[in-house]
Design an enzyme around this catalytic site. Structure first.
Site, short mmCIF file in Angstrom:
data_model
loop_
_atom_site.label_atom_id
_atom_site.label_comp_id
_atom_site.label_asym_id
_atom_site.label_seq_id
_atom_site.Cartn_x
_atom_site.Cartn_y
_atom_site.Cartn_z
N ARG A 237 0.87 -1.17 -0.02
CA ARG A 237 0.00 -0.07 -0.05
C ARG A 237 0.87 1.17 -0.05
O ARG A 237 0.61 2.27 -0.64
CB ARG A 237 -0.86 -0.19 1.26
N GLU B 61 -6.96 -1.56 16.22
CA GLU B 61 -6.61 -0.68 15.59
C GLU B 61 -5.96 0.49 16.54
O GLU B 61 -4.77 0.95 16.35
CB GLU B 61 -7.48 -0.03 14.67
#
Lengths: 113, 554
Positions: free
Chosen positions: B291, B379
């Protein structure tokens, strides 16, 4: 290409007599009713209340309301260049503006005395 | 309304009801603790999990033989030298059992006809390792499955639409939270023996993002103000191929990733040329660029005038053919058609969008922060993924870290004797509110998102970030210190004020950490320091009064 629409939005607290706000908005073709409601809070009236969470994915199912009298998700209802009427869901307890009570009963705080 | 207060108590309080929070709730309950699970949104509707379309990385080894050590090796490599090895080990070693647990709970992982779990190969993984639920349904299925397990444990108290203002720290330990009801504005105090922050990331700080509304980094701000530390705050992952045009409704903007996993697809510039090979390894019709690399490549093409009309690049599946498209994505093809998109006839435009945060709350492998009784998971935790997260590691992380945090928080609660009145806490005063709103926080949030995208987004420079810091300070002064008191039922403006309070603090952390990192690494790219240094350091932040202190650690 910018188009124009007028949103006629049901306002006020649950149980209060219905009142309406008219918002004139510019939009790009393809934009959703939710896109424009969010923009109204930023540019015209931050007190306007409505539910949403996932913004565009139609995953959270929170933005259900009446658009021109029909039940719709605001995030998938496309805005059209005309007057459109937006109201809270009729079969749920009305909280304020476009917000209704949709939380399951066992996921709420104890009722205030 | 204003002045009303409700007091509740529990053993383990979990803030945030995505995959991490629900996993923590189940684990803490099964370890014998009393559990309360709260969320700013409706339970199970907000957060990132429900938005995840694919995939979940775990070395279950049914598609091809696999070993968690190989998953770890790929994770560390993608993290560009910055992963917290202990957290990454926990993630990779326990991911397979978390996947099997979800399978027992009937999540519906895609399978081959002989019963083996299907896995797809995502960029950065050395083999097919990512399980999924068809079609584009991984996140909703995970969410629904965990929610059903939470509901089956009727002792878990669930409360939605509760916005946490602050964690209460008394006598050196977390003792609960002060919150307010989004629906009626009342202040809610909750005493708890341990608290787990599972609030996800900070992608709402950016104009183009793939997040839910409740992902403005609130957990980071809560942790900081409670005295916990944050790590690696400069590493915001931009998802390279977020949908850009034509306008698409009812679809998650990150939907093109699964298309690329299954069908390859071609990423083209305005000359119609596949350009990824100019920046990294060639894709050869497969989807391989990680990414960080793909994001930089797309931005470079746009900067050099080879972008698409809306400022991205093209993604084309025109060579794939209708039969194959339909086999791979069935009903999704019809949803695209309803949006006027026929992939056999046209490419779509894609561009990077904020997607995930590698940084976050600093924890040890038991998910404990440096504040006694305070844990974090999912997260919200920083460090496991270093400078760049591999595709598929987010849900694995949520499941594994959530489970660990739940068990540990339950253990901690069992040792804690308390009877705390959090009623007198300063946070109660803040939560009650002091006056009327004289700013439009919704407008300030949009201003903040633009600022962060422009100056602390995928490309950064000293000049841009220095001016960002002054703008953030100006916005902070503008919003003031006193929260507005509740003016009406479902007071969204007030909710915005509290969101903005957290977002400004977290934005400042991102910018300060990014300013201090005078190199480019993974998701953090400096136009003024384009090279990766070999001086591998971590940035750790804490709050002293109102001041953010930055500590550099090896």
């Amino acid at each position: 290409m910018t188009l124009k629409a007028t949103l006629v939005v049901r306002r006020g607290a649950g149980g209060a007599p219905a009142s309406w706000s008219r918002f004139d908005v510019d939009f790009e073709p393809g934009e959703s009713v939710l896109d424009v409601l969010r923009r109204i809070r930023v540019e015209q009236d931050p007190t306007l209340a409505f539910r949403f969470s996932c913004i565009n994915a139609n995953a959270c199912k929170e933005c259900m309301m009446l658009v021109d009298g029909k039940v719709a998700y605001a995030c998938t209802a496309r805005l059209e260049p005309r007057e459109m009427r937006v109201e809270p869901l009729p079969n749920k307890k009305h909280i304020r503006d476009l917000v209704t009570e949709i939380a399951p009963p066992d996921e709420k705080l104890p009722r205030l005395r | 309304m204003a002045g009303d207060r409700t007091h509740l108590a529990t053993d383990v309080l979990i803030v945030g009801a995505g995959a991490a929070g629900m996993s923590a709730a189940i684990a803490a309950h099964d370890a014998g603790a009393g559990v309360m699970l709260i969320d700013r949104s409706l339970i199970g509707r907000g957060g990132a999990t429900v938005m995840a379309q694919m995939t979940v990385a775990a070395a279950v080894g049914e598609e091809v033989p696999d070993d968690w050590h190989s998953h770890l090796e790929d994770t560390l490599k993608a993290g560009r030298g910055l992963c917290d090895q202990r957290l990454a080990e926990l993630l990779c070693s326990e991911a397979p059992s978390a996947i099997r647990q979800m399978d027992e709970w009937r999540v519906g992982w895609a399978r081959h006809s002989d019963g083996r779990l299907r896995a797809t190969e995502a960029p950065g993984h050395d083999r097919p390792r990512c399980v999924y639920v068809d079609f584009l349904n991984t996140g909703p299925a995970v969410s629904r499955t965990l929610r059903a397990q939470v509901q089956r444990r009727s002792a878990i108290r669930r409360i939605g639409e509760l916005c946490v203002v602050d964690i209460v720290v008394e006598q050196g330990a977390a003792r609960g939270v002060v919150a307010f009801s989004v629906v009626d504005g009342r202040t809610v105090t909750i005493a708890a023996k341990s608290v787990v922050i599972c609030t996800g990331g900070l992608t709402r700080l950016y104009a183009r993002n793939s997040a839910s509304l409740n992902m403005g980094g609130d957990g980071y701000a809560l942790a900081l103000r409670a005295g916990a530390k944050l790590i690696d705050m400069e590493f915001v992952q931009f998802f390279p191929i977020g949908h850009l045009a034509p306008r698409l409704v009812g679809m998650d903007p990150i939907m093109w990733d699964p298309f690329r996993y299954k069908l390859g697809g071609r990423l083209l510039n305005s000359d119609g040329r596949e350009f990824i090979g100019d920046y990294d390894l060639a894709e050869d019709g497969r989807y391989r660029a990680t990414r960080d690399v793909a994001t930089q490549a797309i931005l470079a093409e746009v900067a050099q005038g080879r972008g698409s009309p809306h400022g991205g690049v093209y993604l084309s599946f025109q060579h794939v053919g209708e039969a194959k498209l339909r086999e791979a994505f069935g009903p999704v093809i019809d949803r695209l058609a309803a949006n006027g998109i026929d992939l056999t006839q046209q490419p779509v435009e894609v561009a990077p969008m904020a997607h995930y945060h590698m940084g976050g709350i600093k924890v040890d492998p038991t998910m404990a922060t440096c504040v006694p009784n305070l844990f974090a998971a999912g997260e919200a935790v920083g460090g496991a993924n270093g400078a760049n997260r591999l595709s598929g590691n987010a849900i694995s992380e949520a499941l594994v870290f959530g489970r660990t945090a739940g068990v540990e928080a339950a253990k901690r609660a069992a040792q804690e004797r308390f009877a705390l009145d959090v009623a007198m806490s300063d946070a109660v005063v803040i939560a009650h509110g002091a006056g009327e709103a004289n700013v439009n926080p919704a407008a300030l949030i949009v201003q903040l998102q633009r600022l962060m995208s422009e100056k602390a987004g995928p490309l950064r420079s000293e000049a841009g970030m220095s001016s960002a810091l002054s703008e953030l300070a100006a916005m902070k002064a503008q919003m003031g210190n006193a929260a507005p008191s509740p003016q009406a039922e479902f007071d969204s403006g007030r909710l915005d004020w509290f969101d903005l309070r957290n977002m400004l603090l977290v934005a400042e952390c991102v910018v300060k950490a990014a300013l201090a990192r005078r190199e480019s690494r993974g998701a953090h790219q400096r136009t003024d320091f384009p090279r990766t240094d070999d001086w591998v350091v971590r940035h750790i932040m804490r709050l002293q009064g109102e001041k953010i202190l930055l500590e550099i650690s090896a």
